[in-house]
Design a protein around this motif. Structure first.
Motif, PDB file in Angstrom:
ATOM      1  N   ILE A  28      88.742 -24.981 -31.865  1.00 41.46           N
ATOM      2  CA  ILE A  28      88.833 -23.839 -30.955  1.00 41.46           C
ATOM      3  C   ILE A  28      87.783 -22.834 -31.399  1.00 41.46           C
ATOM      4  CG2 ILE A  28      90.329 -22.087 -29.920  1.00 41.46           C
ATOM      5  CD1 ILE A  28      92.724 -23.739 -30.945  1.00 41.46           C
ATOM      6  N   VAL A  29      86.780 -22.613 -30.566  1.00 40.01           N
ATOM      7  CA  VAL A  29      85.639 -21.790 -30.926  1.00 40.01           C
ATOM      8  C   VAL A  29      85.595 -20.556 -30.033  1.00 40.01           C
ATOM      9  CG1 VAL A  29      83.138 -21.763 -31.332  1.00 40.01           C
ATOM     10  CG2 VAL A  29      84.413 -23.921 -31.507  1.00 40.01           C
ATOM     11  N   GLY A  30      85.399 -19.397 -30.644  1.00 35.57           N
ATOM     12  CA  GLY A  30      85.334 -18.156 -29.877  1.00 35.57           C
ATOM     13  C   GLY A  30      84.728 -17.057 -30.723  1.00 35.57           C
ATOM     14  N   TRP A  31      85.105 -15.822 -30.395  1.00 32.31           N
ATOM     15  CA  TRP A  31      84.492 -14.657 -31.017  1.00 32.31           C
ATOM     16  C   TRP A  31      85.467 -13.949 -31.947  1.00 32.31           C
ATOM     17  CZ3 TRP A  31      79.441 -14.522 -30.533  1.00 32.31           C
ATOM     18  CH2 TRP A  31      78.867 -15.197 -29.447  1.00 32.31           C
ATOM     19  N   SER A  32      84.922 -13.354 -32.996  1.00 31.23           N
ATOM     20  CA  SER A  32      85.750 -12.770 -34.049  1.00 31.23           C
ATOM     21  C   SER A  32      86.194 -11.353 -33.681  1.00 31.23           C
ATOM     22  CB  SER A  32      84.978 -12.751 -35.369  1.00 31.23           C
ATOM     23  OG  SER A  32      85.806 -12.298 -36.408  1.00 31.23           O
ATOM     24  N   THR A  33      87.187 -11.259 -32.793  1.00 25.27           N
ATOM     25  CA  THR A  33      87.851  -9.986 -32.549  1.00 25.27           C
ATOM     26  C   THR A  33      89.171  -9.988 -33.322  1.00 25.27           C
ATOM     27  OG1 THR A  33      89.064 -10.751 -30.589  1.00 25.27           O
ATOM     28  CG2 THR A  33      86.837  -9.899 -30.235  1.00 25.27           C
ATOM     29  N   PRO A  34      89.719  -8.818 -33.648  1.00 25.01           N
ATOM     30  CA  PRO A  34      90.910  -8.778 -34.507  1.00 25.01           C
ATOM     31  C   PRO A  34      92.080  -9.602 -33.984  1.00 25.01           C
ATOM     32  CG  PRO A  34      89.948  -6.592 -34.337  1.00 25.01           C
ATOM     33  CD  PRO A  34      89.197  -7.458 -33.374  1.00 25.01           C
ATOM     34  N   GLU A  35      92.275  -9.635 -32.668  1.00 28.67           N
ATOM     35  CA  GLU A  35      93.421 -10.345 -32.117  1.00 28.67           C
ATOM     36  C   GLU A  35      93.151 -11.827 -31.889  1.00 28.67           C
ATOM     37  OE1 GLU A  35      93.451  -7.608 -28.906  1.00 28.67           O
ATOM     38  OE2 GLU A  35      95.427  -6.825 -29.433  1.00 28.67           O
ATOM     39  N   THR A  36      91.874 -12.197 -31.754  1.00 25.08           N
ATOM     40  CA  THR A  36      91.534 -13.568 -31.376  1.00 25.08           C
ATOM     41  C   THR A  36      91.300 -14.476 -32.566  1.00 25.08           C
ATOM     42  OG1 THR A  36      90.476 -12.679 -29.390  1.00 25.08           O
ATOM     43  CG2 THR A  36      89.999 -14.968 -29.937  1.00 25.08           C
ATOM     44  N   TRP A  37      90.629 -13.984 -33.630  1.00 28.31           N
ATOM     45  CA  TRP A  37      90.182 -14.880 -34.691  1.00 28.31           C
ATOM     46  C   TRP A  37      91.300 -15.660 -35.379  1.00 28.31           C
ATOM     47  CZ3 TRP A  37      91.961 -14.640 -39.558  1.00 28.31           C
ATOM     48  CH2 TRP A  37      92.424 -13.426 -40.072  1.00 28.31           C
ATOM     49  N   PRO A  38      92.548 -15.142 -35.503  1.00 26.56           N
ATOM     50  CA  PRO A  38      93.557 -15.948 -36.193  1.00 26.56           C
ATOM     51  C   PRO A  38      93.835 -17.297 -35.523  1.00 26.56           C
ATOM     52  CG  PRO A  38      94.282 -13.669 -36.045  1.00 26.56           C
ATOM     53  CD  PRO A  38      93.081 -13.796 -35.168  1.00 26.56           C
ATOM     54  N   PHE A  39      93.533 -17.416 -34.236  1.00 27.42           N
ATOM     55  CA  PHE A  39      93.826 -18.653 -33.512  1.00 27.42           C
ATOM     56  C   PHE A  39      92.623 -19.593 -33.435  1.00 27.42           C
ATOM     57  CE2 PHE A  39      96.603 -15.341 -31.706  1.00 27.42           C
ATOM     58  CZ  PHE A  39      97.839 -15.902 -31.982  1.00 27.42           C
ATOM     59  N   LEU A  40      91.483 -19.165 -33.949  1.00 29.25           N
ATOM     60  CA  LEU A  40      90.253 -19.937 -33.826  1.00 29.25           C
ATOM     61  C   LEU A  40      90.003 -20.788 -35.061  1.00 29.25           C
ATOM     62  CD1 LEU A  40      87.931 -17.090 -32.431  1.00 29.25           C
ATOM     63  CD2 LEU A  40      89.191 -18.811 -31.100  1.00 29.25           C
ATOM     64  N   THR A  41      89.337 -21.920 -34.868  1.00 30.49           N
ATOM     65  CA  THR A  41      88.852 -22.708 -36.003  1.00 30.49           C
ATOM     66  C   THR A  41      87.427 -22.306 -36.367  1.00 30.49           C
ATOM     67  OG1 THR A  41      88.086 -24.473 -34.525  1.00 30.49           O
ATOM     68  CG2 THR A  41      90.322 -24.661 -35.395  1.00 30.49           C
ATOM     69  N   GLU A  42      86.692 -21.739 -35.430  1.00 29.49           N
ATOM     70  CA  GLU A  42      85.360 -21.189 -35.674  1.00 29.49           C
ATOM     71  C   GLU A  42      85.274 -19.849 -34.945  1.00 29.49           C
ATOM     72  OE1 GLU A  42      81.924 -24.107 -35.529  1.00 29.49           O
ATOM     73  OE2 GLU A  42      83.477 -25.250 -34.491  1.00 29.49           O
ATOM     74  N   ALA A  43      85.043 -18.773 -35.697  1.00 29.41           N
ATOM     75  CA  ALA A  43      84.958 -17.430 -35.122  1.00 29.41           C
ATOM     76  C   ALA A  43      83.559 -16.881 -35.331  1.00 29.41           C
ATOM     77  CB  ALA A  43      86.001 -16.506 -35.745  1.00 29.41           C
TER      78      ALA A  43
ATOM     79  N   ILE B  37      77.707 -21.259 -26.613  1.00 34.05           N
ATOM     80  CA  ILE B  37      77.428 -22.658 -26.275  1.00 34.05           C
ATOM     81  C   ILE B  37      76.419 -23.254 -27.252  1.00 34.05           C
ATOM     82  CG2 ILE B  37      76.405 -24.152 -24.525  1.00 34.05           C
ATOM     83  CD1 ILE B  37      79.267 -23.095 -23.885  1.00 34.05           C
ATOM     84  N   ARG B  38      75.369 -22.506 -27.577  1.00 36.89           N
ATOM     85  CA  ARG B  38      74.345 -23.029 -28.481  1.00 36.89           C
ATOM     86  C   ARG B  38      74.910 -23.298 -29.872  1.00 36.89           C
ATOM     87  NH1 ARG B  38      69.108 -19.288 -26.555  1.00 36.89           N
ATOM     88  NH2 ARG B  38      68.847 -20.349 -24.531  1.00 36.89           N
ATOM     89  N   HIS B  39      75.809 -22.436 -30.334  1.00 34.95           N
ATOM     90  CA  HIS B  39      76.463 -22.681 -31.620  1.00 34.95           C
ATOM     91  C   HIS B  39      77.292 -23.962 -31.561  1.00 34.95           C
ATOM     92  CE1 HIS B  39      78.789 -21.912 -35.297  1.00 34.95           C
ATOM     93  NE2 HIS B  39      79.824 -22.318 -34.575  1.00 34.95           N
TER      94      HIS B  39
ATOM     95  N   VAL C 291      77.033 -26.550 -29.601  1.00 33.24           N
ATOM     96  CA  VAL C 291      76.175 -27.731 -29.477  1.00 33.24           C
ATOM     97  C   VAL C 291      75.513 -28.056 -30.817  1.00 33.24           C
ATOM     98  CG1 VAL C 291      74.013 -28.547 -28.442  1.00 33.24           C
ATOM     99  CG2 VAL C 291      75.776 -27.500 -27.002  1.00 33.24           C
ATOM    100  N   ALA C 292      74.970 -27.036 -31.480  1.00 33.05           N
ATOM    101  CA  ALA C 292      74.268 -27.258 -32.746  1.00 33.05           C
ATOM    102  C   ALA C 292      75.213 -27.782 -33.829  1.00 33.05           C
ATOM    103  CB  ALA C 292      73.600 -25.967 -33.208  1.00 33.05           C
ATOM    104  N   GLU C 293      76.454 -27.275 -33.843  1.00 32.94           N
ATOM    105  CA  GLU C 293      77.424 -27.715 -34.840  1.00 32.94           C
ATOM    106  C   GLU C 293      77.804 -29.178 -34.660  1.00 32.94           C
ATOM    107  OE1 GLU C 293      79.065 -26.006 -37.593  1.00 32.94           O
ATOM    108  OE2 GLU C 293      77.136 -25.009 -37.255  1.00 32.94           O
ATOM    109  N   ARG C 294      77.541 -29.715 -33.492  1.00 35.52           N
ATOM    110  CA  ARG C 294      77.834 -31.119 -33.221  1.00 35.52           C
ATOM    111  C   ARG C 294      76.593 -31.994 -33.283  1.00 35.52           C
ATOM    112  NH1 ARG C 294      81.174 -27.850 -32.540  1.00 35.52           N
ATOM    113  NH2 ARG C 294      83.392 -28.274 -32.522  1.00 35.52           N
ATOM    114  N   GLY C 295      75.561 -31.457 -33.937  1.00 39.10           N
ATOM    115  CA  GLY C 295      74.386 -32.248 -34.231  1.00 39.10           C
ATOM    116  C   GLY C 295      73.459 -32.496 -33.057  1.00 39.10           C
ATOM    117  N   ARG C 296      73.605 -31.710 -32.000  1.00 35.07           N
ATOM    118  CA  ARG C 296      72.728 -31.871 -30.842  1.00 35.07           C
ATOM    119  C   ARG C 296      71.688 -30.761 -30.823  1.00 35.07           C
ATOM    120  NH1 ARG C 296      75.059 -35.322 -27.041  1.00 35.07           N
ATOM    121  NH2 ARG C 296      76.454 -36.713 -28.205  1.00 35.07           N
ATOM    122  N   ALA C 297      70.563 -31.040 -30.191  1.00 31.63           N
ATOM    123  CA  ALA C 297      69.510 -30.041 -30.075  1.00 31.63           C
ATOM    124  C   ALA C 297      69.954 -28.924 -29.148  1.00 31.63           C
ATOM    125  CB  ALA C 297      68.235 -30.691 -29.540  1.00 31.63           C
ATOM    126  N   ALA C 298      69.856 -27.694 -29.614  1.00 26.75           N
ATOM    127  CA  ALA C 298      70.222 -26.523 -28.805  1.00 26.75           C
ATOM    128  C   ALA C 298      68.989 -25.658 -28.619  1.00 26.75           C
ATOM    129  CB  ALA C 298      71.326 -25.719 -29.492  1.00 26.75           C
TER     130      ALA C 298
END
Length: 383
Positions: free
Chosen positions: A142-157, A174-176, A178-185
């Protein structure tokens, strides 16, 4: 921070600790869920990121989760394989439910998502509710942005970059991923119009809209669109100023003026159009895809900061946007500068970002002090 906000953050972190870890991602097709609960303009701003996602992960099955209010706009996004609609709490423009209802709804949505997806992208930075539902569904990534209420539920913030345009923020997510999965971004810095907004009007809707235009205006006739509505009351340019603009536009150009809006905005549309015999009110006349076609075909579109103006920009239309409380640096038109004009009042309190109420005196000076003459000049310059 108010005590109530602290208490909610504490409860959300306890809830995040109770969420079960997801199962291992299966091999083969990546089942990807993209969550965007907002309204029309925010979905339009997501389109360049979806285009890059599809190009980078062509084998993925992409599901886009939107509110019922976003279903029409989702029809314009050819990059996704499937669209789900869910009445996300906090985004309905109406009475708010009870305090317990959103959490019960999240549990139902988590049950629906369980076992369906390998990864989830929470594209709205503060959408902790969607992240919570994804976490309780056991989605492994679960990938998203590091806001105080959101980050506890994310695997990548991801850290938030303030002041960045929404299109650029969506692309960064999206670019993050894609890149984390070894694809060209792509590493190209985004600038207005590049990469472009990417909408596609279905042929049936384009033909229906074109038939209406030919019947009402005559085949191939030119026209101007004026859209007086907006998604929040503080973003409305005064009706009287719209009426003055319509009279001047028709007198100066001789072109018919289509006044667009939803059925819920019928009173505003009808009243605004009554300013000139050359104006034609069209409340509720078009579906979202048909409206996109009509706006894109206009000689110029004029309106308050609103989703329909971004539809026109996305389809290479010429647009004049009137901005008040919202920050045009973040939410402005994403089109080449020669195809749009942005008008704003020179008042010290803008952009305040408050779309619910105005706290200054005189109220809404950021909208009322944008003169008709300036908007008229901007529209004529684009004709």
């Amino acid at each position: 921070m108010p005590d109530r906000s602290r208490a909610r953050l504490a409860l959300l972190r306890v809830a995040a600790g109770l969420a079960s870890p997801g199962r291992a991602t299966r091999t083969g097709e990546l089942r990807l869920l993209v969550v965007r609960p907002d309204h029309l303009g925010d979905l339009v701003f997501l389109s360049p990121a979806l285009t890059e996602l599809r190009a980078s992960l062509p084998e993925a099955h992409i599901t886009l989760a939107v509110g019922p209010w976003g279903a029409g706009t989702a029809q314009l996004l050819p990059q996704v394989d499937r669209v789900e609609t869910h009445p996300f709490p906090g985004f309905q423009r109406g009475p708010k439910p009870s305090a317990v209802a959103p959490y019960a709804q999240a549990a139902r949505l988590a049950a629906h998502w369980t076992g369906r997806y390998d990864a989830c992208l929470i594209s709205r930075p503060d959408h902790w509710w969607g992240a919570m539902a994804a976490a309780f569904a056991g989605i492994r990534s679960i990938v998203g942005w590091s806001t105080p209420e959101t980050w506890p539920f994310l695997t990548e913030a991801l850290p938030i970059v303030t002041g960045r345009h929404e299109v650029a923020t969506n692309l960064a997510l999206i670019r993050h991923f894609v890149a984390e999965r070894g694809r060209a971004a792509s590493s190209a810095p985004p600038t207005p119009g590049s990469p472009p907004l990417a909408l596609q009007v279905p042929r049936a809707d384009a033909e229906a809209a074109e038939t209406w235009l030919n019947r009402v205006l005559g085949e191939g006739a030119g026209y101007v669109c004026v859209h007086p509505g907006a998604g929040a009351p503080t973003k409305l340019w005064p009706e009287g100023q719209f009426r003055g603009l319509i009279r001047e536009l028709h007198d100066r150009t001789g072109l018919p003026i289509l006044v667009t809006g939803s059925l819920e905005e019928a009173d505003l549309v009808e009243s605004t159009a009554s300013a000139s015999l050359g104006a034609i009110p069209t409340p509720g006349e078009f579906t979202v895809p048909q409206l996109a076609w009509v706006l894109s075909r206009a000689r110029v579109c004029v309106g308050s900061d609103s989703g329909p103006l971004h539809l026109a920009s996305a389809l290479d239309g010429r647009t004049v946007h009137i901005y008040g409380p919202a920050d045009e640096a973040k939410f402005g038109p994403w089109s080449p500068p020669e195809r749009h004009q942005v008008l704003r009042a020179d008042v010290s309190c803008r952009p305040c970002g408050d779309l619910q109420e105005c706290h200054v005196d005189p109220p809404l000076a950021c909208m009322t002090e944008v003169p008709v003459a300036d908007v008229l000049e901007a529209a004529l310059s684009l004709l």
